[in-house]
Design a protein around this motif. Structure first.
Motif, PDB file in Angstrom:
ATOM      1  N   ARG A 151       2.111 -75.843  83.014  1.00 17.80           N
ATOM      2  CA  ARG A 151       1.381 -75.824  81.758  1.00 17.80           C
ATOM      3  C   ARG A 151       2.184 -75.067  80.708  1.00 17.80           C
ATOM      4  N   GLN A 152       1.799 -75.217  79.464  1.00 15.43           N
ATOM      5  CA  GLN A 152       2.572 -74.619  78.377  1.00 15.43           C
ATOM      6  C   GLN A 152       1.700 -73.708  77.534  1.00 15.43           C
ATOM      7  N   VAL A 153       2.282 -72.589  77.095  1.00 16.25           N
ATOM      8  CA  VAL A 153       1.570 -71.687  76.192  1.00 16.25           C
ATOM      9  C   VAL A 153       1.439 -72.362  74.831  1.00 16.25           C
ATOM     10  N   ARG A 154       0.223 -72.395  74.311  1.00 19.02           N
ATOM     11  CA  ARG A 154      -0.057 -73.071  73.059  1.00 19.02           C
ATOM     12  C   ARG A 154       0.661 -72.392  71.887  1.00 19.02           C
ATOM     13  N   HIS A 155       1.102 -73.210  70.956  1.00 16.40           N
ATOM     14  CA  HIS A 155       1.604 -72.697  69.686  1.00 16.40           C
ATOM     15  C   HIS A 155       0.423 -72.351  68.780  1.00 16.40           C
ATOM     16  N   GLY A 156       0.659 -71.408  67.884  1.00 17.64           N
ATOM     17  CA  GLY A 156      -0.316 -71.123  66.845  1.00 17.64           C
ATOM     18  C   GLY A 156      -1.518 -70.322  67.277  1.00 17.64           C
ATOM     19  N   ARG A 157      -1.484 -69.734  68.479  1.00 16.87           N
ATOM     20  CA  ARG A 157      -2.623 -68.943  68.949  1.00 16.87           C
ATOM     21  C   ARG A 157      -2.363 -67.444  68.877  1.00 16.87           C
ATOM     22  N   VAL A 158      -1.142 -67.040  69.252  1.00 16.67           N
ATOM     23  CA  VAL A 158      -0.790 -65.620  69.288  1.00 16.67           C
ATOM     24  C   VAL A 158       0.578 -65.425  68.644  1.00 16.67           C
ATOM     25  N   PHE A 159       0.666 -64.433  67.774  1.00 17.95           N
ATOM     26  CA  PHE A 159       1.917 -64.094  67.114  1.00 17.95           C
ATOM     27  C   PHE A 159       2.229 -62.625  67.354  1.00 17.95           C
ATOM     28  N   ARG A 160       3.505 -62.328  67.487  1.00 21.94           N
ATOM     29  CA  ARG A 160       3.976 -60.953  67.642  1.00 21.94           C
ATOM     30  C   ARG A 160       4.873 -60.623  66.459  1.00 21.94           C
ATOM     31  N   ALA A 161       4.895 -59.352  66.050  1.00 18.76           N
ATOM     32  CA  ALA A 161       5.621 -59.028  64.812  1.00 18.76           C
ATOM     33  C   ALA A 161       6.077 -57.583  64.791  1.00 18.76           C
ATOM     34  N   ASP A 162       6.996 -57.314  63.858  1.00 18.89           N
ATOM     35  CA  ASP A 162       7.326 -55.948  63.503  1.00 18.89           C
ATOM     36  C   ASP A 162       6.474 -55.561  62.295  1.00 18.89           C
ATOM     37  N   SER A 163       6.834 -54.507  61.603  1.00 18.48           N
ATOM     38  CA  SER A 163       6.012 -54.006  60.513  1.00 18.48           C
ATOM     39  C   SER A 163       5.777 -55.080  59.446  1.00 18.48           C
ATOM     40  N   LEU A 164       4.566 -55.119  58.940  1.00 19.53           N
ATOM     41  CA  LEU A 164       4.208 -56.046  57.866  1.00 19.53           C
ATOM     42  C   LEU A 164       4.074 -55.322  56.526  1.00 19.53           C
ATOM     43  N   ALA A 165       4.549 -54.083  56.470  1.00 24.08           N
ATOM     44  CA  ALA A 165       4.352 -53.271  55.268  1.00 24.08           C
ATOM     45  C   ALA A 165       5.248 -53.697  54.114  1.00 24.08           C
ATOM     46  N   ARG A 166       6.373 -54.360  54.423  1.00 22.93           N
ATOM     47  CA  ARG A 166       7.329 -54.697  53.375  1.00 22.93           C
ATOM     48  C   ARG A 166       7.384 -56.200  53.090  1.00 22.93           C
ATOM     49  N   LEU A 167       6.328 -56.900  53.368  1.00 23.43           N
ATOM     50  CA  LEU A 167       6.310 -58.332  53.103  1.00 23.43           C
ATOM     51  C   LEU A 167       6.335 -58.605  51.604  1.00 23.43           C
ATOM     52  N   THR A 168       7.034 -59.645  51.223  1.00 24.08           N
ATOM     53  CA  THR A 168       7.046 -60.097  49.837  1.00 24.08           C
ATOM     54  C   THR A 168       5.807 -60.963  49.586  1.00 24.08           C
ATOM     55  N   ASP A 169       5.585 -61.312  48.324  1.00 20.23           N
ATOM     56  CA  ASP A 169       4.481 -62.214  48.011  1.00 20.23           C
ATOM     57  C   ASP A 169       4.647 -63.550  48.734  1.00 20.23           C
ATOM     58  N   ALA A 170       5.897 -64.032  48.797  1.00 19.12           N
ATOM     59  CA  ALA A 170       6.149 -65.290  49.498  1.00 19.12           C
ATOM     60  C   ALA A 170       5.858 -65.156  50.990  1.00 19.12           C
ATOM     61  N   ASP A 171       6.165 -63.981  51.552  1.00 14.80           N
ATOM     62  CA  ASP A 171       5.866 -63.739  52.962  1.00 14.80           C
ATOM     63  C   ASP A 171       4.362 -63.794  53.220  1.00 14.80           C
ATOM     64  N   VAL A 172       3.604 -63.172  52.323  1.00 17.07           N
ATOM     65  CA  VAL A 172       2.142 -63.164  52.491  1.00 17.07           C
ATOM     66  C   VAL A 172       1.604 -64.588  52.454  1.00 17.07           C
ATOM     67  N   THR A 173       2.153 -65.413  51.581  1.00 18.69           N
ATOM     68  CA  THR A 173       1.749 -66.820  51.531  1.00 18.69           C
ATOM     69  C   THR A 173       2.098 -67.529  52.832  1.00 18.69           C
ATOM     70  N   ARG A 174       3.282 -67.260  53.344  1.00 24.28           N
ATOM     71  CA  ARG A 174       3.704 -67.859  54.612  1.00 24.28           C
ATOM     72  C   ARG A 174       2.795 -67.410  55.743  1.00 24.28           C
ATOM     73  N   LEU A 175       2.422 -66.140  55.739  1.00 24.91           N
ATOM     74  CA  LEU A 175       1.530 -65.609  56.766  1.00 24.91           C
ATOM     75  C   LEU A 175       0.155 -66.256  56.661  1.00 24.91           C
ATOM     76  N   SER A 176      -0.285 -66.506  55.449  1.00 27.60           N
ATOM     77  CA  SER A 176      -1.581 -67.136  55.233  1.00 27.60           C
ATOM     78  C   SER A 176      -1.641 -68.511  55.883  1.00 27.60           C
ATOM     79  N   ALA A 177      -0.505 -69.207  55.886  1.00 24.04           N
ATOM     80  CA  ALA A 177      -0.458 -70.549  56.466  1.00 24.04           C
ATOM     81  C   ALA A 177      -0.663 -70.554  57.977  1.00 24.04           C
ATOM     82  N   LEU A 178      -0.539 -69.385  58.614  1.00 24.12           N
ATOM     83  CA  LEU A 178      -0.745 -69.310  60.066  1.00 24.12           C
ATOM     84  C   LEU A 178      -2.230 -69.357  60.437  1.00 24.12           C
ATOM     85  N   GLY A 179      -3.094 -69.170  59.459  1.00 17.77           N
ATOM     86  CA  GLY A 179      -4.530 -69.228  59.727  1.00 17.77           C
ATOM     87  C   GLY A 179      -5.052 -68.072  60.552  1.00 17.77           C
ATOM     88  N   LEU A 180      -4.453 -66.905  60.422  1.00 19.55           N
ATOM     89  CA  LEU A 180      -4.830 -65.758  61.250  1.00 19.55           C
ATOM     90  C   LEU A 180      -6.278 -65.339  61.003  1.00 19.55           C
TER      91      LEU A 180
END
Length: 305
Positions: free
Chosen positions: A67-96
């Protein structure tokens, strides 16, 4: 007496080099984050952002049963404190729906709060660093190469890291934070979910390893996911070390490399502790984290296709 600028650099770069994380751009380095598009390929896929370098979809790996681990269910990351406006838009597209922050309060105060899409709030679940951040801030701020060598040289930095990883198993608060995050992921109403620390490699790496092993991903594949942080963070971490050297805070910033990297023996320290305390990883999940059979079944149902 140190000038205000040097004191500022001291605080900034110390938080950039603490073993449990370093922001994508060291204040002292003043260098742009390396483009994530050049990172090695990964089944789950690197999420390309300008203000973070270790953001990934955990999906794509295959379990021992095929079986395969589903895409789009769990994300791992480093600090999100320095995201740009474009980054925030990209993050929004993940549907978190949920963001879990493993950073301790001192990290959040100095590094900054997460920048998130509107409507998302952070669930704070600090996981201890055994006081490493404070000690490192003192020793780097001293600019004393003798003190720095005494703390980090001759294998001491590696042993500090192994101790931190053992605490993932022995510390009851750490176990509770990891367990609550697993329960959130098993609850479909809380996903898609992203968890992170500062560099996305130790606390986040252990959480990711646990999830992958809990749903049946072989140990070798889960370990490769863990080790990928080294490639993704290499340029940013090198810039941090160079910034420390230029700021006159460290004559030998390579002392920090064992703190900046993930290594097989760090992971093995946690696994050996789980074996000692609970008879293995399954015992750690069930007895140490208190995850019952129905929860683990829901986790597999949520993550596998």
């Amino acid at each position: 007496m140190r000038t205000p600028l040097v004191r500022h650099l001291t605080t900034a770069v110390v938080l950039c080099t603490v073993a449990l994380g370093s922001p994508p751009i060291a204040a002292a380095a003043q260098a742009p984050a390396p483009p994530t598009a050049t990172a090695p390929s990964h089944p789950g896929g690197v999420v390309p952002l300008d203000g973070a370098v270790n953001v990934r979809d955990l999906g794509g790996l295959t379990t021992v049963t095929g079986r395969q681990v589903r895409h789009g269910r769990v994300f791992r990351a480093d600090s999100l404190a320095r995201l740009t406006d474009a980054d925030v838009t990209r993050l929004s597209a993940l549907g978190l729906r949920t963001v879990v922050d493993f950073r301790v309060p001192d990290e959040v105060r100095h590094d900054g709060a997460d920048r998130l899409p509107d409507g998302l709030t952070v669930t704070s679940r600090p996981v201890t660093d055994l006081g490493l951040s404070a000690r490192l801030q003192q020793v780097i701020g001293s600019a004393d190469p003798v003190r720095q060598q005494e703390m980090l040289g001759d294998g001491k930095a590696e042993e500090i890291m192994r101790s931190v990883y053992r605490a993932f198993v022995t510390d009851p608060t750490d176990r509770r934070q990891f367990a609550d995050t697993v329960r959130d992921i098993a609850d479909h109403r809380r996903s898609p979910l992203l968890y992170h620390c500062t560099s996305g490699k130790d606390r986040t790496g252990w959480m990711s390893y646990l999830l992958l092993r809990a749903v049946g991903v072989p140990s070798g594949a889960a370990e490769q996911d863990y080790l990928l942080s080294n490639a993704l963070r290499a340029d940013a971490d090198r810039a941090v070390r160079e910034g420390l050297r230029k700021a006159g805070l460290m004559q030998n910033p390579d002392l920090l490399i064992p703190l900046q990297e993930v290594r097989e023996d760090y992971l093995e320290a946690a696994l050996a502790q789980a074996e000692h305390d609970y008879g293995g990883l399954l015992g750690y999940l069930t007895e140490g984290l208190g995850l019952d059979v129905p929860t683990l079944a829901r986790l597999r149902a949520a993550l596998l296709k």
